[in-house]
Structure formats: C-alpha cells, structure tokens
Enzyme design. Structure first.
Site, short mmCIF file in Angstrom:
data_model
loop_
_atom_site.label_atom_id
_atom_site.label_comp_id
_atom_site.label_asym_id
_atom_site.label_seq_id
_atom_site.Cartn_x
_atom_site.Cartn_y
_atom_site.Cartn_z
N GLY A 290 32.29 90.30 127.05
CA GLY A 290 33.08 91.49 127.72
C GLY A 290 32.34 92.53 127.61
O GLY A 290 31.32 92.87 126.57
N GLU A 291 32.56 93.63 128.28
CA GLU A 291 32.17 95.10 128.30
C GLU A 291 33.15 95.96 127.69
O GLU A 291 34.20 96.21 128.62
CB GLU A 291 31.43 95.50 129.75
CG GLU A 291 31.18 96.98 129.83
CD GLU A 291 30.32 97.65 128.60
OE1 GLU A 291 29.28 96.73 128.19
OE2 GLU A 291 30.59 98.59 128.43
N CYS B 195 32.66 87.96 131.42
CA CYS B 195 32.34 89.52 131.71
C CYS B 195 32.05 89.46 133.06
O CYS B 195 31.26 88.70 133.78
CB CYS B 195 31.14 89.61 130.80
SG CYS B 195 30.47 91.47 130.80
N CYS C 79 22.28 86.85 129.10
CA CYS C 79 23.36 86.82 128.33
C CYS C 79 24.07 85.59 129.07
O CYS C 79 24.50 85.56 130.20
CB CYS C 79 24.18 87.85 128.43
SG CYS C 79 25.83 87.92 127.44
N CYS D 34 32.75 89.57 115.02
CA CYS D 34 32.31 89.74 116.36
C CYS D 34 33.44 89.54 117.34
O CYS D 34 33.96 88.29 117.57
CB CYS D 34 31.01 88.91 116.73
SG CYS D 34 30.22 89.42 118.38
N ASN E 215 18.03 84.81 121.48
CA ASN E 215 18.95 83.43 121.31
C ASN E 215 18.85 82.87 122.59
O ASN E 215 19.79 83.25 123.44
CB ASN E 215 20.38 83.46 120.91
CG ASN E 215 20.27 84.41 119.51
OD1 ASN E 215 19.64 83.81 118.63
ND2 ASN E 215 21.06 85.45 119.45
N GLU F 263 36.04 83.80 122.95
CA GLU F 263 35.62 83.49 121.71
C GLU F 263 35.20 84.67 120.79
O GLU F 263 35.06 85.82 121.17
CB GLU F 263 34.23 82.85 121.91
CG GLU F 263 34.48 81.37 122.61
CD GLU F 263 33.02 80.66 122.89
OE1 GLU F 263 32.86 79.50 122.58
OE2 GLU F 263 32.06 81.20 122.96
N CYS G 279 24.08 85.96 119.10
CA CYS G 279 24.58 87.21 120.23
C CYS G 279 23.94 86.49 121.28
O CYS G 279 23.10 85.87 121.84
CB CYS G 279 23.25 88.36 119.98
SG CYS G 279 23.53 89.08 118.56
N CYS H 94 24.10 90.62 133.20
CA CYS H 94 22.81 90.53 132.42
C CYS H 94 22.21 89.38 132.46
O CYS H 94 22.85 88.26 132.22
CB CYS H 94 23.09 91.06 130.98
SG CYS H 94 23.62 92.60 131.01
N SER I 82 23.31 98.88 124.50
CA SER I 82 22.29 97.57 124.86
C SER I 82 21.34 98.23 125.69
O SER I 82 21.65 98.29 127.12
CB SER I 82 23.04 96.65 125.66
OG SER I 82 23.96 95.93 124.46
N LEU I 83 20.17 98.48 125.32
CA LEU I 83 19.19 99.07 126.13
C LEU I 83 18.17 97.82 127.01
O LEU I 83 18.08 98.10 128.10
CB LEU I 83 18.53 100.23 125.58
CG LEU I 83 17.26 101.13 126.20
CD1 LEU I 83 18.18 101.95 127.27
CD2 LEU I 83 16.75 101.54 125.24
N HIS I 84 17.42 97.50 125.91
CA HIS I 84 16.67 96.07 126.53
C HIS I 84 15.45 96.35 127.30
O HIS I 84 14.87 95.43 127.59
CB HIS I 84 17.67 95.18 127.13
CG HIS I 84 18.90 94.78 126.27
ND1 HIS I 84 18.64 94.72 124.96
CD2 HIS I 84 20.01 94.42 126.76
CE1 HIS I 84 20.01 94.23 124.61
NE2 HIS I 84 20.72 94.15 125.73
N1 SAH Z 1 28.67 94.09 126.76
C1 SAH Z 1 28.30 94.67 125.69
C2 SAH Z 1 28.89 93.91 124.63
C3 SAH Z 1 28.39 92.55 124.15
S1 SAH Z 1 27.32 92.81 123.16
C4 SAH Z 1 26.98 94.95 125.48
O1 SAH Z 1 26.19 94.22 126.45
O2 SAH Z 1 26.69 95.77 124.79
C5 SAH Z 1 26.26 91.60 122.90
C6 SAH Z 1 24.91 92.00 122.46
O3 SAH Z 1 24.05 90.76 122.45
C7 SAH Z 1 24.21 93.00 123.57
O4 SAH Z 1 23.30 93.83 123.05
C8 SAH Z 1 23.51 92.15 124.40
O5 SAH Z 1 22.49 92.67 125.22
C9 SAH Z 1 23.24 91.08 123.41
N2 SAH Z 1 22.46 89.51 123.78
C10 SAH Z 1 23.08 89.15 124.92
N3 SAH Z 1 22.67 87.87 125.26
C11 SAH Z 1 21.70 87.63 124.00
C12 SAH Z 1 21.04 86.70 123.73
N4 SAH Z 1 20.99 85.51 124.29
N5 SAH Z 1 20.11 86.71 122.55
C13 SAH Z 1 20.35 87.77 121.63
N6 SAH Z 1 21.15 89.04 122.32
C14 SAH Z 1 21.74 88.73 123.32
#
Ligand code: SAH
Length: 357
Positions: A160-161, A115, A122, A108, A289, A94, A330, A119, A213-215
């Site tokens: 994906g990563e 992936c 996600c 995007c 989201n 996608e 996202c 996480c 992506s720290l979170h």
């Molecule tokens: N694997 C890489 C590339 C994907 S980026 C990474 O994780 O950075 C996708 C971004 O959207 C990341 O920052 C991820 O953490 C964030 N993301 C994943 N699921 C999400 C969701 N449900 N709502 C908002 N952001 C989300």
C-alpha cells in the site's frame, strides 16, 4: 469496525473497547489498562491480571482480541518472518518481522490491502487493490509480532501507499512508542503522492522519518516505471521533500531500486547526484527482488553506481536484503496477483546483467 448492532460484537479497537467497557459500567481507566497489556505483548485478555477475572472472561467472550485471522506464517533462513493476515471482511494483509544480527527488530507494516498504484517492479502493485486499513488493523500487525518478541523499528514499506491512508497510518504510528518503537525509529515511505506528502510535511510534528521511493533520475524514466509520476512529477515531489527538511530539519531517505539496464548506469547515478542536495537526502540503494519483469542489477553495477554518489558526496548505502527465500523482501508482498501483463503502462524490455547472488 462493529459488525452488527450498536457496537457488538466489536474488535479490540480502542475507542470501541472504551464504549464497550463504559456500557458495562466499568471505570474509565480500564481501557488504558487493556491497552497497556496489549502494547506490551500480552497474548490475550486472560493475561491481564489487574483486571477483574469476570471482566477478563467477558472480554474474551465478546471482544475479539485481534481484528485479523492469521492465515499463514513463514520464516526465512535469515530469521525474517512473514505473516499473511486476513481482515474480517476477507482482505489479505502481509507484514514482516526482520531480525538483524545487531539485535535490531524491525517491522515492515502494510497501510492498505493491495495498492492502487501500479509501479511496474512491485508485486503489490500487480494485485487487486482492496481497501485502506483502519488504524487498528495497522497496529494489529505490529502487535502480532510484539507478542513474539520485543521490537524497536517500524517501516511503512509493506503493502500500500501510506500517503493515500495518512490519517490511519498516523493514528497507528502515534501508538507505536507504547510497543517500544519510537518515532525516530518509525519510517513512512511514499511514492511521492503529493496531497499526502504535503500534509505530512505541514502537520506531522513528531520526528517520524520520511522516505521517498524515487527510483529514477528523470521524469521520462520515472513515468515509465512508476505511472504515478505522470500525476506528480519529480521536481514537485523533491521540492516537497526539501520543504520537509527546511521546516523540520530532518533528512529524507531516498529509496532507489536497482533494475538492471533500466536505471542503474553511471549516467543515471550522475543525474541522480545532480538532483539530490546532499544536506537534504540520503540514498538507500535497494537490490531488486525479482517479481517478474526486471532483472536485478549486478553487485558490480550497484557498487559503481554508489561510487558515483560517493564521489559527489551524496550519502548512500546499499540495503541489506532480508527474507527473499520466503518472498518477504521489498516489493514481494502480494497475494492473488491479477496478472501483470494486463496492466503494464508500456513495454519495458530488460534482460541484461543478471546476478542472483
Ligand atoms: N508505496 C510506498 C510504500 C511501499 S515501500 C512506497 O512505494 O514507498 C516498498 C519499497 O520497496 C519501495 O521503495 C518500493 O519501491 C520498493 N520495492 C518495490 N518492489 C520492489 C522489489 N521487487 N524489489 C526491491 N524493492 C522493491
């Protein structure tokens, strides 16, 4: 990408296209001509009017213009477009086109089908992992939208990563300027997969932007929501980001998805501010989201979190959510989920602070 024989039929992969043209006795510059048209959004070979008509016909008959089949495409109320492609061997991919009021057009892009990381927040992490995408498959996503309209930004924030497929991601990213997307407007986002991140820091001299992506501000919490943290803990990943800044002089964007009651308290914000040197990092708070198991933080919680970062003078913005009505936002890119409950690292109960606004 050849499916049979010595390169026939081939997809419109550039090196294979060059081989094909050479095997027909075409001059060496033909491949560059085809690419130039393609990068500018040509709909197919027939549009490439500086190619001999016979060659255009041959190409149209023998070299598929795209590696993908477009399976579905949906457009959001806000103009966001999400396209589901299928690779020639059946993998879903996608990609999303985001249209902003100021005229920006941002893509995007996906680096893998599915992936392998899991996480917990996600949707892509819950579907089966397919495989790495080839450079051309990555580029093909961008070309699809380039055929629709001019584009000027790209983020590797789809499925994906990217750091698990760094060579192919870079090969594609290095061609994006031909489509109108400069390196400064290209961002590669990572969970902090250290081997790839280290290579990125050492090897990528182009001003391609880096996002992490720290979170979560602690290893304990981060490991709970992102199992990859067990392998590559916070401090090691942040150290690598600081090295990126030292070596390249470019800031690192920190993505922080706001999960109600999980990582969105003022204490979390204080810990985050302590972790991030303000000269190196810029924080992007992402409204979650919903994809199943968490609730999004309320607007008030996001504002309070941001004000703690503001007070600590850590630069922070809140990401604009696009395309949520078509599951294009996202973390919502996923097809064929494999059942989230089967793969949770450990239970994380979250139920408060819902604000779907
Ligand atoms: N694997 C890489 C590339 C994907 S980026 C990474 O994780 O950075 C996708 C971004 O959207 C990341 O920052 C991820 O953490 C964030 N993301 C994943 N699921 C999400 C969701 N449900 N709502 C908002 N952001 C989300």
């Amino acid at each position: 990408m050849a499916r049979s024989g010595p390169g026939y039929p081939v997809d419109m992969d550039l090196s294979l296209l060059d081989d094909f043209l050479a095997s027909r006795g075409e001059p060496a510059y033909r491949g560059a001509q085809v690419w130039e048209w393609t990068a500018r959004g040509a709909a197919g070979y027939e549009a490439m009017t500086n190619l001999p008509a016979r060659l255009r016909e041959t190409l149209a008959a023998e070299v598929p213009f795209s590696t993908f089949v477009v399976e579905t495409q949906r457009e959001s109320r806000d103009g966001t477009v999400k396209t589901l492609f299928r690779t020639h061997d059946g993998h879903p991919v996608e990609a999303v086109l985001m249209r902003y009021r100021d005229g920006r057009r941002s893509l995007c892009l996906s680096s893998q089908s599915g992936c392998p990381l899991t996480c917990t927040f996600c949707a892509t992490g819950a579907m089966a992992f397919g495989r790495n995408l080839t450079p051309w498959e990555i580029l093909d996503q961008a070309l699809h939208f380039r055929r629709v309209e001019a584009v000027d930004h790209a983020v590797f924030m789809g499925m994906g990563e990217p750091m698990l497929n760094l060579d192919n991601v870079l090969a594609a990213a290095r061609r994006l300027p031909d489509l109108g997307i400069t390196h400064r407007r290209t961002t590669i986002s990572t969970v902090g997969w250290l081997p790839g991140l280290t290579r990125f820091v050492d090897e990528v001299e182009e001003p391609i932007r880096l996002a992490l992506s720290l979170h979560a501000p602690t290893d304990e919490l981060r490991s709970r929501i992102m199992p990859v943290n067990e392998r590559y803990p916070l401090e090691d990943v942040l150290a690598e980001c600081r090295r990126h800044y030292e070596l390249r002089g470019r800031k690192v964007f920190v993505e922080y998805v706001m999960l109600a009651g999980v990582n969105d308290s003022r204490d979390d914000a204080r810990r985050l501010a302590r972790l991030l040197d303000r000269k190196v990092f810029k924080v992007n708070l992402i409204p979650y989201n919903p994809t199943g198991m968490y609730d999004r933080s309320s607007r008030g919680a996001i504002a309070a979190f941001k004000s703690v970062l503001d007070a600590a003078r850590v630069p922070a913005t809140v990401r604009l959510t696009r395309g949520r009505d078509i599951e294009a936002a996202c973390g919502q890119l996923a097809t064929a989920p494999r059942g989230r409950l089967d793969r949770l690292p450990q239970p994380v109960a979250v139920t408060q602070g819902v604000d779907r606004g």
